[in-house]
Design an enzyme around this catalytic site. Structure first.
Site, PDB file in Angstrom:
ATOM      1  N   PRO A   2       0.831  -1.205   0.000  1.00  0.00           N
ATOM      2  CA  PRO A   2       0.000   0.000   0.000  1.00  0.00           C
ATOM      3  C   PRO A   2       0.867   1.257   0.000  1.00  0.00           C
ATOM      4  CG  PRO A   2      -0.301  -1.266   2.040  1.00  0.00           C
ATOM      5  CD  PRO A   2       0.665  -2.019   1.190  1.00  0.00           C
ATOM      6  N   GLU A   3       0.392   2.285  -0.691  1.00  0.00           N
ATOM      7  CA  GLU A   3       1.120   3.552  -0.697  1.00  0.00           C
ATOM      8  C   GLU A   3       0.547   4.445   0.404  1.00  0.00           C
ATOM      9  OE1 GLU A   3       2.234   4.957  -4.581  1.00  0.00           O
ATOM     10  OE2 GLU A   3       2.043   2.962  -5.431  1.00  0.00           O
ATOM     11  N   LYS A  52       4.244   5.470   4.961  1.00  0.00           N
ATOM     12  CA  LYS A  52       3.615   4.154   5.042  1.00  0.00           C
ATOM     13  C   LYS A  52       3.573   3.619   6.484  1.00  0.00           C
ATOM     14  CE  LYS A  52       5.208   3.132   0.373  1.00  0.00           C
ATOM     15  NZ  LYS A  52       6.059   2.278  -0.473  1.00  0.00           N
ATOM     16  N   ASN A 165       5.126   2.393  -5.894  1.00  0.00           N
ATOM     17  CA  ASN A 165       5.409   2.134  -7.296  1.00  0.00           C
ATOM     18  C   ASN A 165       4.457   2.822  -8.267  1.00  0.00           C
ATOM     19  OD1 ASN A 165       7.050   0.896  -9.107  1.00  0.00           O
ATOM     20  ND2 ASN A 165       5.825  -0.965  -9.234  1.00  0.00           N
ATOM     21  N   ARG A 270      11.282  -2.904  -7.855  1.00  0.00           N
ATOM     22  CA  ARG A 270       9.908  -2.937  -8.368  1.00  0.00           C
ATOM     23  C   ARG A 270       9.910  -2.542  -9.837  1.00  0.00           C
ATOM     24  NH1 ARG A 270       6.219  -2.021  -4.279  1.00  0.00           N
ATOM     25  NH2 ARG A 270       4.666  -2.670  -5.797  1.00  0.00           N
TER      26      ARG A 270
END
Ligand SMILES: [Zn+2]
Length: 282
Positions: A2-3, A52, A165, A270
């Site tokens: 999760p961002e 985060k 990402n 990523r």
């Protein structure tokens, strides 16, 4: 993973459900049993997100530090009926009142933290575009000296907190920046534009739970958010259409700006998605 917008949204949900309450705090799975006992039936002061990282503050200067990591999930639900539901799966942490229940599963971090420990975690983080006091100069001081690529730097939580990402690929495409250029090649005005854009886009992510980066969609959702009078950090909710990203997971498709084919490459662990034709700016 999760961002940051997801964690800010989660903090909002936890605050709505538990602020001022003295929830039962348990670890149905058992792994956080001792930690949970230290804040059981203690006043819930506030949940706060920083990038985060999530901090749940209780009375008596006690906190729980949570990082969801790649697979963690923290669900907050109203309690329907009188009985608490049986925990499903490996519930590390459960908060429960007669009105709400929140279950945390599979976090990378779930630990008690003193105020000093909370401060130490925050001290290692770069500015978070979702926090009003965030200072983009702090990130710039690292970016403009860096040999690492801007794509790597945006994913480094000690440079900017909360970017993952999707936002990284999208914001670089929106500003036509070559993701592979070293931070030290990036112009100050480019960084300022990237930062301002994150400050604009991420609250829409909090309000909708979706990463909206397509300009047309963004304008439409912003109008809805403005009509409701919501600002950054608000926990009120707005519906949004399915996001139409410019670059993220668009490998092999035509770039919406120039028609070239969107490429992908692993950067900072990523997949990075970008258009090598129109993303040439420094
Ligand atoms: Zn292009």
């Amino acid at each position: 993973m999760p961002e940051g917008h997801t964690i800010h949204r989660l903090a909002g949900d936890l605050n709505i459900a538990f602020s001022g309450e003295e929830p039962e705090v348990t670890s149905p799975q058992g792994r956080f049993g001792e930690g949970a006992a230290t804040v059981d039936q203690t006043e819930f002061v506030a949940a706060r997100a920083w990038g985060k990282q999530l901090f749940i503050e209780f009375a008596d200067e006690k906190s729980i530090h949570v990082h969801l990591g790649l697979i963690g999930k923290f669900s907050v639900n109203p309690l329907l009926g009188d009985l608490l539901p049986e925990p499903v799966g490996q519930v590390r942490l459960r908060l429960a009142t007669s009105d709400a229940v929140a279950d945390l599963r599979g976090p990378m971090v779930c630990a008690t933290a003193t105020p000093d420990e909370v401060a130490a975690v925050i001290a290692k983080l770069g500015p978070d575009p979702l926090r009003a006091e965030a200072d983009p100069d702090v990130a710039w001081a690292k970016i403009h000296r860096a040999n690492r690529s801007i794509a790597e730097l945006l994913m480094d939580q000690s440079v900017v907190a909360g970017i993952g990402n999707v936002y990284r690929s999208e914001v670089l495409h929106r500003h036509q920046v070559n993701p592979l250029f070293a931070g030290k090649r990036i112009k100050r005005k480019t960084w300022d534009a990237i930062w301002d854009d994150l400050v604009r886009m991420m609250p829409v992510g909090v309000a909708t739970g979706r990463i909206i980066t397509n300009e047309k969609q963004l304008v439409a959702v912003e109008a809805k958010v403005a009509a409701l009078g919501l600002g950054s950090g608000d926990s009120a909710r707005v519906n949004a259409p399915r996001p139409k990203p410019y670059a993220y997971k668009q490998t092999g498709k035509a770039c919406s700006r120039c028609g070239s084919i969107i490429k992908t490459k692993v950067v900072a662990g990523r997949n990075l998605f970008w258009c090598a034709n129109c993303q040439r700016r420094t």
